[in-house]
Write a protein that holds these residues in place. Structure first.
Motif, PDB file in Angstrom:
ATOM      1  N   PRO A   8      -2.614  40.487  40.750  1.00  0.00           N
ATOM      2  CA  PRO A   8      -2.161  41.652  40.841  1.00  0.00           C
ATOM      3  C   PRO A   8      -3.288  42.668  40.578  1.00  0.00           C
ATOM      4  O   PRO A   8      -4.291  42.725  39.747  1.00  0.00           O
ATOM      5  N   THR A  10      -4.307  47.422  41.782  1.00  0.00           N
ATOM      6  CA  THR A  10      -3.908  48.383  42.548  1.00  0.00           C
ATOM      7  C   THR A  10      -4.518  48.361  43.804  1.00  0.00           C
ATOM      8  O   THR A  10      -4.317  48.858  44.872  1.00  0.00           O
ATOM      9  N   PHE A  11      -6.079  47.952  43.733  1.00  0.00           N
ATOM     10  CA  PHE A  11      -6.810  47.621  44.975  1.00  0.00           C
ATOM     11  C   PHE A  11      -6.811  48.935  45.858  1.00  0.00           C
ATOM     12  O   PHE A  11      -6.419  48.977  47.093  1.00  0.00           O
ATOM     13  N   HIS A  18     -13.406  42.584  43.610  1.00  0.00           N
ATOM     14  CA  HIS A  18     -12.185  41.880  43.703  1.00  0.00           C
ATOM     15  C   HIS A  18     -12.475  40.481  44.657  1.00  0.00           C
ATOM     16  O   HIS A  18     -11.727  39.770  44.536  1.00  0.00           O
ATOM     17  N   LYS A  42      -0.704  56.282  39.355  1.00  0.00           N
ATOM     18  CA  LYS A  42      -2.142  56.359  39.532  1.00  0.00           C
ATOM     19  C   LYS A  42      -2.599  57.343  40.406  1.00  0.00           C
ATOM     20  O   LYS A  42      -3.995  57.423  40.767  1.00  0.00           O
ATOM     21  N   ARG A  88      -6.235  37.438  36.424  1.00  0.00           N
ATOM     22  CA  ARG A  88      -6.909  38.801  36.226  1.00  0.00           C
ATOM     23  C   ARG A  88      -8.321  38.718  35.931  1.00  0.00           C
ATOM     24  O   ARG A  88      -8.990  37.706  35.748  1.00  0.00           O
ATOM     25  N   LEU A  90     -12.229  40.034  34.423  1.00  0.00           N
ATOM     26  CA  LEU A  90     -12.614  40.717  33.015  1.00  0.00           C
ATOM     27  C   LEU A  90     -14.192  41.306  33.480  1.00  0.00           C
ATOM     28  O   LEU A  90     -15.043  40.319  33.855  1.00  0.00           O
ATOM     29  N   ARG A  91     -14.354  42.481  33.262  1.00  0.00           N
ATOM     30  CA  ARG A  91     -15.693  42.900  33.589  1.00  0.00           C
ATOM     31  C   ARG A  91     -16.468  43.050  32.523  1.00  0.00           C
ATOM     32  O   ARG A  91     -17.700  42.887  32.345  1.00  0.00           O
ATOM     33  N   GLU A  99      -5.932  44.028  28.700  1.00  0.00           N
ATOM     34  CA  GLU A  99      -5.609  42.865  29.438  1.00  0.00           C
ATOM     35  C   GLU A  99      -4.958  41.976  28.582  1.00  0.00           C
ATOM     36  O   GLU A  99      -3.862  41.161  28.698  1.00  0.00           O
TER      37      GLU A  99
HETATM   38  P1  ADP Z   1      -5.537  47.853  37.828  1.00  0.00           P
HETATM   39  O1  ADP Z   1      -5.108  49.016  38.109  1.00  0.00           O
HETATM   40  O2  ADP Z   1      -4.346  46.725  37.485  1.00  0.00           O
HETATM   41  O3  ADP Z   1      -6.519  47.425  36.784  1.00  0.00           O
HETATM   42  P2  ADP Z   1      -7.654  47.163  39.890  1.00  0.00           P
HETATM   43  O4  ADP Z   1      -7.223  47.168  41.336  1.00  0.00           O
HETATM   44  O5  ADP Z   1      -8.219  48.359  39.253  1.00  0.00           O
HETATM   45  O6  ADP Z   1      -6.074  47.178  39.445  1.00  0.00           O
HETATM   46  O7  ADP Z   1      -8.109  45.668  39.331  1.00  0.00           O
HETATM   47  C1  ADP Z   1      -7.334  44.534  39.453  1.00  0.00           C
HETATM   48  C2  ADP Z   1      -7.842  43.416  38.923  1.00  0.00           C
HETATM   49  O8  ADP Z   1      -9.423  43.101  39.153  1.00  0.00           O
HETATM   50  C3  ADP Z   1      -8.038  43.507  37.251  1.00  0.00           C
HETATM   51  O9  ADP Z   1      -7.784  42.527  36.540  1.00  0.00           O
HETATM   52  C4  ADP Z   1      -9.439  43.848  37.227  1.00  0.00           C
HETATM   53  O10 ADP Z   1     -10.039  43.942  35.905  1.00  0.00           O
HETATM   54  C5  ADP Z   1     -10.097  43.009  38.158  1.00  0.00           C
HETATM   55  N1  ADP Z   1     -11.318  43.543  38.696  1.00  0.00           N
HETATM   56  C6  ADP Z   1     -11.620  44.887  39.129  1.00  0.00           C
HETATM   57  N2  ADP Z   1     -12.889  45.143  39.508  1.00  0.00           N
HETATM   58  C7  ADP Z   1     -13.610  43.900  39.256  1.00  0.00           C
HETATM   59  C8  ADP Z   1     -14.776  43.400  39.412  1.00  0.00           C
HETATM   60  N3  ADP Z   1     -15.936  44.398  39.827  1.00  0.00           N
HETATM   61  N4  ADP Z   1     -15.135  42.123  38.967  1.00  0.00           N
HETATM   62  C9  ADP Z   1     -14.194  41.423  38.631  1.00  0.00           C
HETATM   63  N5  ADP Z   1     -12.856  41.916  38.519  1.00  0.00           N
HETATM   64  C10 ADP Z   1     -12.491  43.033  38.781  1.00  0.00           C
END
Ligand code: ADP
Length: 159
Positions: A8, A10-11, A18, A42, A88, A90-91, A99
């Motif tokens: 899941p 927002t993408f 991603h 958002k 999910r 983790l960065r 998280e």
């Molecule tokens: P949200 O609004 O739920 O955080 P995002 O679209 O920003 O939605 O991120 C979705 C998931 O992808 C989250 O778990 C986020 O930590 C992960 N994510 C986002 N960018 C990256 C990245 N560069 N590398 C690894 N995971 C990522």
């Protein structure tokens, strides 16, 4: 045993970070469902239908992946799609607190669903959809961060 995972987020829009995570997940799970959250609070640049369409186009070559929009409770969505895993990414340590809280809440709501984390590929550790949009708005080069289709969509939206 078939294991389906829901990824899941927002993408807004989908980035190379991603996509890398999805590709790695397709080797671990039978099916990966990208769940695009409506998230109106958002104030996303792209509406949910656009985010679903863009992610679908970008991930078209992966056959055990589907992209679906949702605006209900994540654990309900996960159960409706016969998935037992929430995935999910983790960065950085800064992602962890939120998280951890989210995973705990989801476990309390649905104990049978496990949240699994994949750590980012190092080259995407600093990459987020919001930074990509910020750089694009200021005229910076985003070719390293998102696929060409996404660049075209952002350019069109910002023009
Ligand atoms: P949200 O609004 O739920 O955080 P995002 O679209 O920003 O939605 O991120 C979705 C998931 O992808 C989250 O778990 C986020 O930590 C992960 N994510 C986002 N960018 C990256 C990245 N560069 N590398 C690894 N995971 C990522």
């Amino acid at each position: 045993m078939m294991v389906n995972a829901v990824y899941p987020g927002t993408f807004d829009p989908i980035t190379n970070g991603h996509i890398d995570l999805v590709k790695r997940a397709t080797k671990m799970f039978d099916h990966v469902i990208i769940a695009v959250a409506s998230n109106p609070s958002k104030q996303p640049l792209f509406d949910m239908q656009e985010r679903v369409r863009i992610a679908t186009e970008v991930l078209a070559d992966l056959d055990n992946v589907s992209v679906v929009g949702f605006d209900n409770l994540l654990v309900e969505f996960t159960q409706e799609h016969n998935a037992s895993v929430i995935l999910r990414g983790l960065r950085a340590v800064s992602d962890f607190e939120y998280e951890f809280q989210l995973a705990g809440m989801n476990r309390s709501l649905a104990p049978d669903i496990e949240t699994i984390f994949l750590t980012t590929a190092e080259q995407y550790a600093y990459l987020s959809s919001s930074l990509v949009k910020e750089v694009a708005r200021l005229g910076g080069n985003i070719t390293k961060f998102v696929p060409p289709q996404v660049i075209a969509e952002i350019e069109q939206k910002l023009s």
